[in-house]
Design an enzyme around this catalytic site. Structure first.
Site: not given
Ligand code: NAP
Length: 462
Positions: A387
């Site tokens: 994301d």
């Molecule tokens: P993300 O959008 O959740 O994407 C994570 C990706 O990691 C997934 O597409 C998944 O694809 C891949 N993945 C999972 N396990 C894996 C593994 N073992 N090896 C390789 N890839 C793997 O993560 P992000 O880009 O870090 O974004 C964070 C999200 O959380 C955002 O939507 C954000 O708004 C939300 N959020 C975060 C917080 C915070 O404080 N950090 C707070 C509120 C909301 P596959 O399944 O294809 O592997």
């Protein structure tokens, strides 16, 4: 020692504890000093508890000792959970903190001296916030642990019903202030506040949960501060106020990083889009590459920016990523790490993981600063992030994440994305980045894939 002298010593010790709390927050604001921050907070809290035990009003220690042992028995295993489970663990900690604040307020009403109207107002407010934070935090923990459905549960007129329930709790509190002796109203107020806590969190969806946890943290802090007024404990007032305000500031920062307003997080039912958007994923072709091919591209690059995300945390790939950093740096490649404020599942998630792997802090570059570098970057290597790299946030007004600030990896010369499949990330939406001509998908678990690249790079250099 006279009672007055003892009290002065105790007050002095409380002031030291409060100073340690303030220093703790200050130290926690930088990865370089964060460990000191944790230590200062721990010593401050231990001091505040120990000093309270010397209070002359504490007449026997038996029950305190028993509850201390039970509390430690629950707390130690909770502290040892896997890092990706920290959000739900934190929610449980808030639940316990809020429950204890509410219970002390309840005890104060039933066992303490008959409260004045002002004291009744303090107790009522504190018990309402403590109760709703307790049930809200339990529901939040259940959702994050996937014991309860993660999607928002909504129905027509929900906000009006929820606000009416909150108004009922406040109405009962006002009635109690008018007549504190009206004992029947008190349990009614507690029950209504407990119900409101459930209603507050059930309509909130998956991706918004971390923000809600931070808000609940803030409520638990404010409830503790109010309890400090009830018990005339200055240390509790200060600690609660620090907890409450820092949790609130953190929630605001998270909302900004996701380009969401508070009301949108609380009432927007954001997570609802997940299922439908995931189902609507198009069949489009992508280019993929092997670890050998990836190693070749990386070795030929001069500037590489690594973009870590939630997948790196799940795979626990940070130590392998450190090895990759070492081997590329040795080959003369300039390697930086791009940090998005909400990458992963909690604020600072990536900083903590990369610090754990001893990656130099000066290589970790915040989003606003690194975004200007992408056009001059040869390879943006995305490891388990999704994301936070989605260009739809910049270009597609219909996207649920439109307006969210992202890392501009699509502006790099070549983009390589390590993930296991084409599945979406937390927001549940497709990522157009993967279909660009310059993008290579490196399908596999982050740890295994990075291990493969490191192996290739190391064997080529021999
Ligand atoms: P993300 O959008 O959740 O994407 C994570 C990706 O990691 C997934 O597409 C998944 O694809 C891949 N993945 C999972 N396990 C894996 C593994 N073992 N090896 C390789 N890839 C793997 O993560 P992000 O880009 O870090 O974004 C964070 C999200 O959380 C955002 O939507 C954000 O708004 C939300 N959020 C975060 C917080 C915070 O404080 N950090 C707070 C509120 C909301 P596959 O399944 O294809 O592997």
């Amino acid at each position: 020692m006279t009672e007055l002298a003892l009290q002065q010593y105790l007050d002095f010790a409380y002031i030291i504890a409060v100073i340690l709390f303030v220093l703790s927050l200050k130290f926690l604001s930088s990865p370089v000093t964060a460990r000191w921050g944790v230590l200062a907070g721990e010593i401050g809290a231990a001091m505040a508890v120990a000093v309270t035990l010397f209070n002359p009003e504490v007449v026997q220690y038996k029950w305190i000792l028993i509850t201390l042992i039970v509390g430690a028995g629950v707390g130690v295993p909770l502290g040892l959970v896997h890092m990706t489970a920290v959000p739900q663990r934190t929610a449980l900690s808030h639940a316990f903190g809020a429950l204890s604040a509410a219970m002390i307020g309840i005890a104060e009403y039933y066992v303490g001296n008959a409260p004045t109207r002002f004291e009744m107002g303090e107790i009522a407010l504190e018990v309402i916030i403590g109760s709703l934070t307790f049930t809200g935090s339990v529901i939040a923990a259940g959702k994050l642990q996937e014991i309860l459905p993660q999607r928002p549960i909504v129905y027509r007129g929900q906000n009006i019903v929820s606000l009416a329930v909150l108004a009922a709790a406040l109405g009962l509190a006002v009635a109690l202030v008018v007549n504190p002796a009206h004992a029947l109203l008190f349990p009614m107020m507690v029950i209504v506040a407990l119900i409101f806590g459930v209603m507050l969190v059930t309509p909130i969806g998956g991706a918004d949960m971390p923000t809600v946890i931070s808000l609940l943290n803030s409520y638990a802090g404010f409830s503790a501060a109010l309890l400090g007024f009830v018990l005339n404990s200055k240390v509790l007032v200060v600690a609660g106020a620090l907890d409450g305000s820092s949790g609130f500031i953190l929630s605001v920062i998270m909302c900004k990083a996701m380009n969401r307003s508070f009301s949108n997080v609380m009432f927007g039912a954001f997570g609802q889009v997940q299922a439908s958007a995931a189902a609507a994923q198009e069949e489009r072709t992508v280019r993929s590459a092997t670890p050998e091919e990836s190693a070749g591209i990386l070795a030929a690059a001069s500037r590489v920016v690594v973009v870590p995300g939630y997948g790196m945390a799940v795979a626990q790939a940070q130590h392998k990523v450190r090895e990759l950093y070492d081997v590329l740096t040795k080959k003369g490649v300039d390697v930086k790490f791009a940090i998005h404020p909400v990458a992963g599942r909690m604020p600072g998630h990536m900083n903590v993981l990369l610090a754990e792997a001893d990656i130099p802090y000066d290589r970790l570059i915040e989003m606003d600063e690194i975004n200007g570098d992408f056009p001059q970057t040869d390879v943006a290597l995305v490891i388990g992030a999704n994301d936070v790299t989605n260009p739809a946030a910049r270009t597609d007004q219909s996207s649920p994440i439109f307006g969210m600030p992202i890392l501009d990896v699509d502006k790099a010369q070549t983009v390589m994305v390590i993930k296991r499949s084409m599945n979406p990330g937390f927001a549940g939406i497709d990522n157009p980045l993967y279909y660009l001509d310059k993008t290579l998908m490196l399908f596999g678990d982050a740890k295994s894939f990075v291990t493969g690249i490191v192996h290739e790079l190391s064997s080529n250099s021999h």
